[in-house]
Scaffold this active site. Structure first.
Site, PDB file in Angstrom:
ATOM      1  N   ASP A  18       0.900  -1.095  -0.002  1.00 34.46           N
ATOM      2  CA  ASP A  18       0.158   0.048   0.082  1.00 34.46           C
ATOM      3  C   ASP A  18       0.679   1.123  -0.021  1.00 34.46           C
ATOM      4  O   ASP A  18       2.094   1.234   0.167  1.00 34.46           O
ATOM      5  CB  ASP A  18      -0.757  -0.162   1.408  1.00 34.46           C
ATOM      6  CG  ASP A  18      -1.745   1.261   1.425  1.00 34.46           C
ATOM      7  OD1 ASP A  18      -2.194   1.541   0.483  1.00 34.46           O
ATOM      8  OD2 ASP A  18      -1.660   1.934   2.628  1.00 34.46           O
ATOM      9  N   ASP A  47      -0.214   5.244   1.021  1.00 33.01           N
ATOM     10  CA  ASP A  47      -0.649   5.902   2.089  1.00 33.01           C
ATOM     11  C   ASP A  47      -0.889   5.477   3.224  1.00 33.01           C
ATOM     12  O   ASP A  47      -1.150   4.290   3.537  1.00 33.01           O
ATOM     13  CB  ASP A  47      -2.009   6.869   1.875  1.00 33.01           C
ATOM     14  CG  ASP A  47      -1.727   7.845   0.451  1.00 33.01           C
ATOM     15  OD1 ASP A  47      -1.411   8.867   0.885  1.00 33.01           O
ATOM     16  OD2 ASP A  47      -1.964   7.440  -0.490  1.00 33.01           O
ATOM     17  N   ASP A  94      -2.238  -0.613   5.868  1.00 33.91           N
ATOM     18  CA  ASP A  94      -2.402  -0.042   7.348  1.00 33.91           C
ATOM     19  C   ASP A  94      -3.959   0.161   7.222  1.00 33.91           C
ATOM     20  O   ASP A  94      -4.627   0.643   8.382  1.00 33.91           O
ATOM     21  CB  ASP A  94      -1.802   1.325   7.301  1.00 33.91           C
ATOM     22  CG  ASP A  94      -2.566   2.576   6.460  1.00 33.91           C
ATOM     23  OD1 ASP A  94      -2.554   2.243   5.165  1.00 33.91           O
ATOM     24  OD2 ASP A  94      -2.894   3.434   6.894  1.00 33.91           O
TER      25      ASP A  94
END
Length: 245
Positions: free
Chosen positions: A19, A21, A196
């Site tokens: 991922d 961000d 996240d």
């Protein structure tokens, strides 16, 4: 995949999915407000070489946007939560990209956001995101706007993420991006998804189903086998892997 530490992972059989961000860069109040670490593009390039190309980004960001943040990155990118992708240099977008349903949803979001200062609207070729990171107390308002829009957007669905609501095609997701990427790999290779957010959890589940695992960055409930504290810890791990001989 080993039950040991992350540093024990066999890089010669690893297919790594990252991922962006909250995983490679710290989150910011607005989508454009992130600070990309100076060494990130070169780190990803070195890691891509170390893994013989078995590195891909799977992000909510669009492919073109990620290109701007990490110029020169040579690997595959699955953008907009898998609604578009560039694999082997060939770009493909979801059939709804820039279509009338997407444009109408974007127009509704822009109009509705004016009713509450602090909301940020992010438009994509395949959808729209309502960010309320700058005004967390506005979550109910942002949710109501998103629910109103998706009710009038056939073929699209609502997805919550960190301080944001995204409206995107209802047949895409990061899990599908992992499956798409692994379909072209040789038998015996193992997927690892690092992310996240809630949207990364489904990708971790898919990686687990394919014999791999997940790594959760930061707090929150997760199916992940391992956890890292923050993007700084992720970059430390990636540097260790990129430098491993």
């Amino acid at each position: 995949m080993t039950d040991g530490t992350l540093t024990d992972i066999d890089l010669d059989t690893l297919c790594l999915f990252l991922d962006f961000d909250g995983t490679l860069v710290d989150l910011a109040p607005t989508p454009d407000g992130i600070a990309v670490p100076a060494g990130l593009p070169s780190l990803l390039t070195r890691l891509h070489a170390r893994l013989d190309g078995r590195l891909a980004l799977i992000s909510g960001r669009e492919v073109a946007v990620l290109d701007g943040f990490i110029p020169g990155y040579p690997g595959d990118i699955h953008g907009a939560h898998g609604a578009e992708w560039r694999m082997g240099g060939t770009y493909t977008a979801h059939p709804m990209a820039e279509g009338s349903v997407v444009r109408a949803a974007q127009a509704q979001a822009q109009a509705a956001a004016g009713s509450l200062p602090g909301l940020t609207i992010e438009t994509k070729r395949t959808g729209v995101v309502i960010h309320y990171r700058a005004v967390p107390a506005a979550e109910p308002h942002a949710r109501a706007i998103a629910q109103m829009i998706v009710a009038d957007a056939p073929g699209m669905e609502l997805h919550p993420s960190k301080l944001a609501y995204e409206i995107r095609p209802d047949d895409v997701g990061k899990a599908d991006a992992v499956a798409r990427a692994m379909a072209g790999q040789s038998p015996g290779l193992v997927p690892l998804m690092i992310g996240d957010d809630l949207t990364d959890e489904a990708a971790m589940v898919r990686a687990m189903a394919l014999g791999g695992a997940g790594v959760r960055v930061g707090p929150g409930e997760s199916v992940a086998r391992w956890r890292l504290d923050d993007p700084g810890a992720v970059l430390d791990l990636l540097t260790l892997w990129a430098d491993r001989t």
